[in-house]
Write an enzyme that holds these catalytic residues in place. Structure first.
Site, PDB file in Angstrom:
ATOM      1  N   HIS A  71       4.435   0.118  -2.977  1.00 49.69           N
ATOM      2  CA  HIS A  71       2.991  -0.112  -3.113  1.00 49.69           C
ATOM      3  C   HIS A  71       2.177   1.163  -2.873  1.00 49.69           C
ATOM      4  O   HIS A  71       1.008   1.218  -3.227  1.00 49.69           O
ATOM      5  CB  HIS A  71       2.539  -1.210  -2.129  1.00 49.69           C
TER       6      HIS A  71
ATOM      7  N   ASP B  85      -4.077   7.013  -2.601  1.00 50.68           N
ATOM      8  CA  ASP B  85      -3.901   5.555  -2.552  1.00 50.68           C
ATOM      9  C   ASP B  85      -2.961   5.150  -3.675  1.00 50.68           C
ATOM     10  O   ASP B  85      -3.109   5.640  -4.802  1.00 50.68           O
ATOM     11  CB  ASP B  85      -5.271   4.871  -2.764  1.00 50.68           C
TER      12      ASP B  85
HETATM   13  C1  GDG Z   1      -1.528  -1.195  -0.257  1.00 52.70           C
HETATM   14  C2  GDG Z   1      -1.679   0.197  -0.900  1.00 52.70           C
HETATM   15  C3  GDG Z   1      -2.227  -0.907  -3.083  1.00 52.70           C
HETATM   16  C4  GDG Z   1     -10.010  -5.569   2.943  1.00 52.70           C
HETATM   17  N1  GDG Z   1     -10.927  -5.924   3.870  1.00 52.70           N
HETATM   18  C5  GDG Z   1     -10.982  -7.260   3.859  1.00 52.70           C
HETATM   19  C6  GDG Z   1     -10.074  -7.732   2.898  1.00 52.70           C
HETATM   20  N2  GDG Z   1      -9.501  -6.675   2.350  1.00 52.70           N
HETATM   21  C7  GDG Z   1      -8.553  -6.764   1.230  1.00 52.70           C
HETATM   22  C8  GDG Z   1      -9.159  -6.197  -0.033  1.00 52.70           C
HETATM   23  C9  GDG Z   1      -7.914  -5.866  -0.855  1.00 52.70           C
HETATM   24  C10 GDG Z   1      -6.904  -5.547   0.236  1.00 52.70           C
HETATM   25  O1  GDG Z   1      -7.398  -6.011   1.480  1.00 52.70           O
HETATM   26  C11 GDG Z   1      -6.717  -4.039   0.384  1.00 52.70           C
HETATM   27  O2  GDG Z   1      -5.975  -3.594  -0.685  1.00 52.70           O
HETATM   28  P1  GDG Z   1      -5.969  -2.068  -1.128  1.00 52.70           P
HETATM   29  O3  GDG Z   1      -5.234  -1.980  -2.412  1.00 52.70           O
HETATM   30  O4  GDG Z   1      -7.362  -1.582  -1.249  1.00 52.70           O
HETATM   31  O5  GDG Z   1      -5.283  -1.232   0.048  1.00 52.70           O
HETATM   32  P2  GDG Z   1      -4.010  -1.379   1.077  1.00 52.70           P
HETATM   33  O6  GDG Z   1      -4.235  -2.407   2.103  1.00 52.70           O
HETATM   34  O7  GDG Z   1      -3.827  -0.001   1.618  1.00 52.70           O
HETATM   35  O8  GDG Z   1      -2.761  -1.796   0.168  1.00 52.70           O
HETATM   36  C12 GDG Z   1      -2.667   0.154  -2.053  1.00 52.70           C
HETATM   37  C13 GDG Z   1      -1.926  -2.228  -2.399  1.00 52.70           C
HETATM   38  O9  GDG Z   1      -1.023  -2.073  -1.308  1.00 52.70           O
HETATM   39  C14 GDG Z   1      -1.316  -3.244  -3.374  1.00 52.70           C
HETATM   40  O10 GDG Z   1      -0.204  -2.738  -3.994  1.00 52.70           O
HETATM   41  O11 GDG Z   1      -3.271  -1.085  -4.018  1.00 52.70           O
HETATM   42  O12 GDG Z   1      -2.752   1.410  -2.695  1.00 52.70           O
HETATM   43  O13 GDG Z   1      -2.101   1.161   0.081  1.00 52.70           O
HETATM   44  O14 GDG Z   1      -7.472  -6.982  -1.562  1.00 52.70           O
HETATM   45  O15 GDG Z   1      -9.994  -7.166  -0.609  1.00 52.70           O
HETATM   46  N3  GDG Z   1      -9.889  -9.041   2.627  1.00 52.70           N
HETATM   47  C15 GDG Z   1     -10.632  -9.929   3.325  1.00 52.70           C
HETATM   48  N4  GDG Z   1     -11.539  -9.533   4.286  1.00 52.70           N
HETATM   49  C16 GDG Z   1     -11.749  -8.228   4.577  1.00 52.70           C
HETATM   50  O16 GDG Z   1     -12.584  -7.880   5.415  1.00 52.70           O
HETATM   51  N5  GDG Z   1     -10.488 -11.238   3.094  1.00 52.70           N
END
Ligand code: GDG
Length: 464
Positions: free
Chosen positions: A156, A364
């Site tokens: 990821h 990222d």
């Molecule tokens: C890893 C990789 C890759 C965030 N704050 C809240 C909340 N979130 C949710 C977001 C989003 C998820 O968390 C974060 O996803 P990201 O992709 O931005 O980042 P990582 O956590 O670092 O994820 C990344 C991912 O895996 C998938 O393969 O894209 O690059 O680092 O969905 O919405 N959700 C809720 N409340 C919050 O306050 N409910």
């Protein structure tokens, strides 16, 4: 249809509350419900001793098998090697990486333990899908235990360039273990290229056509599977969000304030300090926007036991306090810095009510927030996405204002450009991005990986 066995560090056991699960958990469960499945991994609990047998919970055709970890296993495997060596290194932060031999042996020990607990649960035709950097050696451990079923791995996070990866003392063993899988998936072409570069130049391996490679006496497929979101879900959540009382309160204020939104786990890879500095520069350089624009930064704490995360948290508190102290008026605060999480539907409403989505990670794998922000917009009056060139999502979302997050001046200018952008330009950019998100959803991602597993003729097994 073969049974699907998913292995990930954390397991999202279904508890009937759909809201509590992220998109990925819901999609994986959907796939497992159809074929029958097992979801195996850490329970999230740290206990006196690591579980001798997994705790099994069965609902809707899925068996959740979870293991508690002892304090030592959790410290060395999770806080140690996974999050103080691999995470910083794979995000190009060699300056933050710590390589302790003890942590590495804890990492290997937990992977071996997972393999031994998973092994008795497996059936002959299972497709096994392992997720992320915590579990790279798991495939090799399963092979060592005699498992010949198809096993895939999806990373990821980014795969680093050879010069970075080779700083890791155990890099060769790590890549060797990756080659025990039949399919290895990456988020972007960039990550794949870095992996192939290692295979050819460090491992003396070769690339055969169609992304099939041979290395360490194995043949496997290495390919790109960019993850996405449940686009329809976010479109719907954006539409429905007006019903939420907290979103309503935010919208009432949009008459006087243009919101810029950031949503990130509190993590140094997300570029939050630089983002705040860029916002400060924007307020300095474009004083006409003062009092009319606020940054709302949602940053739920994560990995709070890891020292580097304690440090970034303090740094951000100082930075936001400094900017607010410098610019705030009695009736206006420049930065609303929120160290907590919100319900997914509320997030969708926040996205939709914000004129700008500011997504500026320093590195990222993909970044799903960028995609969610776009999907939740009002098609008649969409906001503008400002997106780091170092997020995997930048490869797909070319309708965003693509920025270098290290260039504070450029991000400050992009903010001004986004806030002044005409409706016509905003719509054009938004439509191009929506086209991408409608054409490639989380479900498509899932199907394409499972399809690759089904077609895997390479077998990460030893070549004779
Ligand atoms: C890893 C990789 C890759 C965030 N704050 C809240 C909340 N979130 C949710 C977001 C989003 C998820 O968390 C974060 O996803 P990201 O992709 O931005 O980042 P990582 O956590 O670092 O994820 C990344 C991912 O895996 C998938 O393969 O894209 O690059 O680092 O969905 O919405 N959700 C809720 N409340 C919050 O306050 N409910």
């Amino acid at each position: 249809m073969n049974r699907l066995v998913v292995v990930s560090n954390r397991v999202a056991v279904a508890n009937g509350r759909k809201q509590a699960a992220g998109g990925l958990a819901v999609a994986l469960r959907g796939a497992m419900e159809k074929s029958g499945g097992i979801w195996f991994g850490w329970s999230g609990k740290v206990a006196g001793a690591t579980s001798a047998v997994p705790t099994m919970t069965e609902t809707e055709n899925i068996v959740y098998a979870t293991v508690d970890l002892s304090r030592k296993d959790h410290k060395e495997y999770y806080n140690g090697f996974a999050n103080r060596a691999l995470w910083p290194l794979f995000h190009y932060r060699l300056d933050l990486a710590t390589f302790e031999r003890e942590d590495y042996s804890g990492y290997q020990r937990v992977n071996r333990l997972f393999a031994s607990k998973l092994n008795p649960l497996l059936e002959d035709d299972d497709l096994i899908w392992v997720h992320d950097y915590h579990l790279i050696p798991l495939g090799q451990e399963l092979r060592d235990a005699g498992i010949t079923q198809t096993i895939g791995f999806f990373l990821h996070i980014p795969f680093p360039a050879v010069e970075i990866l080779t700083a890791l003392p155990s890099h060769r063993k790590l890549v060797h273990d990756l080659c025990a899988y039949d399919v290895v998936g990456f988020q972007t072409e960039n990550d794949l290229r870095a992996f192939l570069d290692y295979i050819v130049h460090e491992a003396d391996g070769k690339v055969i056509k169609g992304n099939v490679i041979e290395a360490f006496g194995r043949r496997l497929r290495a390919d790109v599977f960019p993850i996405s979101i449940d686009t329809d879900e976010f479109v719907r959540a954006g539409l429905d969000s007006g019903k939420s009382s907290i979103v309503k309160r935010m919208q009432e204020r949009t008459e006087n304030i243009d919101w810029i939104i950031g949503v990130d786990r509190l993590d140094y890879s997300k570029g939050l300090v630089q983002r705040m500095e860029a916002f400060e520069r924007f307020l300095e350089k474009y004083p006409g926007h003062r009092g009319k624009v606020s940054l709302i930064q949602i940053a739920p704490p994560s990995r709070s036991e890891v020292p580097e995360y304690v440090e970034i948290r303090t740094e951000l508190e100082t930075e936001s306090g400094h900017i607010n102290g410098r610019f705030a008026e009695f009736d206006w605060v420049p930065i609303n810095y929120l160290n907590k999480s919100y319900a997914r539907n509320d997030l969708a409403g926040f996205y939709r009510s914000s004129r700008v989505g500011l997504v500026t990670p320093l590195r990222d794998g993909m970044n799903l927030v960028a995609k969610e922000y776009v999907a939740a917009q009002n098609p008649h009056d969409p906001g503008v996405l400002i997106l780091s060139r170092f997020a995997g999502a930048a490869r797909e979302l070319s309708g965003a204002l693509i920025v270098n997050p290290f260039d504070i001046e450029e991000v400050a200018d992009a903010l001004a450009l986004a806030l002044d952008m005409s409706l016509e330009d905003r719509r054009e950019r938004w439509m191009s991005m929506m086209k991408v998100l409608s054409g490639h959803t989380l479900d498509d991602w899932l199907k394409s990986f499972i399809d690759a597993l089904n077609r895997a003729p390479y077998t990460g097994r030893q070549l004779s």
